[in-house]
Design a protein around this motif. Structure first.
Motif, short mmCIF file in Angstrom:
data_model
loop_
_atom_site.label_atom_id
_atom_site.label_comp_id
_atom_site.label_asym_id
_atom_site.label_seq_id
_atom_site.Cartn_x
_atom_site.Cartn_y
_atom_site.Cartn_z
N ALA A 1 0.77 -0.73 -9.05
CA ALA A 1 1.15 -1.53 -7.88
C ALA A 1 0.76 -0.82 -6.58
O ALA A 1 0.54 -1.48 -5.56
N ILE A 2 0.63 0.49 -6.61
CA ILE A 2 0.24 1.26 -5.43
C ILE A 2 -1.26 1.21 -5.20
O ILE A 2 -1.72 1.13 -4.06
N LEU A 3 -2.05 1.25 -6.26
CA LEU A 3 -3.50 1.41 -6.13
C LEU A 3 -4.16 0.33 -5.28
O LEU A 3 -5.01 0.63 -4.45
N GLY A 4 -3.81 -0.93 -5.48
CA GLY A 4 -4.45 -2.02 -4.73
C GLY A 4 -4.24 -1.91 -3.23
O GLY A 4 -5.21 -1.84 -2.46
N PRO A 5 -2.98 -1.84 -2.78
CA PRO A 5 -2.76 -1.72 -1.34
C PRO A 5 -3.33 -0.42 -0.75
O PRO A 5 -3.81 -0.41 0.37
N LEU A 6 -3.31 0.66 -1.52
CA LEU A 6 -3.84 1.92 -1.03
C LEU A 6 -5.36 1.85 -0.88
O LEU A 6 -5.92 2.38 0.07
N GLN A 7 -6.02 1.17 -1.78
CA GLN A 7 -7.47 0.99 -1.67
C GLN A 7 -7.82 0.24 -0.40
O GLN A 7 -8.79 0.57 0.29
N GLU A 8 -7.02 -0.76 -0.05
CA GLU A 8 -7.25 -1.51 1.18
C GLU A 8 -6.96 -0.66 2.42
O GLU A 8 -7.61 -0.83 3.44
N LEU A 9 -6.02 0.27 2.29
CA LEU A 9 -5.60 1.08 3.43
C LEU A 9 -6.60 2.19 3.75
O LEU A 9 -7.00 2.36 4.91
N THR B 1 -1.24 5.58 9.69
CA THR B 1 0.00 5.68 10.46
C THR B 1 1.23 5.55 9.57
O THR B 1 1.15 5.05 8.45
N GLU B 2 2.35 6.00 10.11
CA GLU B 2 3.63 5.85 9.40
C GLU B 2 3.95 4.37 9.19
O GLU B 2 4.50 3.98 8.17
N ASP B 3 3.58 3.54 10.18
CA ASP B 3 3.82 2.11 10.05
C ASP B 3 3.02 1.53 8.88
O ASP B 3 3.53 0.72 8.11
N ALA B 4 1.77 1.98 8.73
CA ALA B 4 0.94 1.51 7.62
C ALA B 4 1.53 1.95 6.28
O ALA B 4 1.51 1.20 5.31
#
Length: 137
Positions: free
Chosen positions: A62-70, A31-34
Motif C-alpha cells: 500500500a506504501i509503494l504506489g503513493p511513494l512512487q508518485e511522490l 515535505t512533511e505535508d507530503a
C-alpha cells in the motif's frame, strides 16, 4: 490490526508508516505535508480492504504506489529494503521498471520534441536519463 513477520499483531499506525517512509525520503525534496498525505492515502487503502488483519507485506504494498508518485529515489530506497534487493541486478531491474512506467508515449513519436523551446539549461526541454552502466560479467 497488522500481523508482523514474527506473528505478533499490533494496531495499524499511520505514524509508523510516515516514519518508515521519512527514512527513505531523507535528503530528498519531500515535505512533511507530503508525508502526511501519503500516510493518509496508505491508511485509506488499508481500511478500504475491509480486512480486520493485514500483514506488514500488505501495508508495504500500500506504501509503494503513493511513494512512487511522490519521489522515485525514495521509492527505490524503500523498495530495496521492502523487496530485499541483494544485488545490483535487483536495482537495475527496478530502475528499468520505473523507466517503462514513467516513459512518456508522446516522446516516442517520430520527431517529438523537435522545435521545442529550450529551458534555462539549454537542454531542449528534454531530460535524458542515462542507462545504468553494466559491470563486466
Amino acid at each position: 490490526m497488522v500481523v508482523k513477520r514474527s506473528g505478533v499483531t499490533e494496531p495499524f499506525s499511520r505514524t509508523k508508516v510516515i516514519n518508515g517512509v521519512r527514512k527513505a525520503c531523507q535528503g530528498r525534496p519531500v515535505t512533511e505535508d507530503a508525508l502526511a498525505q501519503l500516510g493518509q492515502r496508505v491508511e485509506e487503502a488499508v481500511r478500504a480492504t475491509g480486512s480486520a488483519e493485514l500483514t506488514t507485506h500488505d501495508v508495504g504494498l500500500a506504501i509503494l504506489g503513493p511513494l512512487q508518485e511522490l519521489d522515485l529515489v525514495a521509492y527505490l530506497r524503500f523498495a530495496s529494503v521492502y523487496r530485499a534487493f541483494d544485488s545490483l541486478d535487483d536495482f537495475e531491474a527496478a530502475i528499468a521498471e520505473l523507466r517503462e512506467a514513467t516513459r512518456d508515449p508522446a516522446l516516442d513519436q517520430e520527431g517529438a520534441g523537435a522545435g521545442s523551446q529550450e529551458d534555462d539549461r539549454g537542454s531542449g526541454g528534454t531530460v535524458q536519463v542515462p542507462e545504468p552502466a553494466h559491470a563486466a560479467d
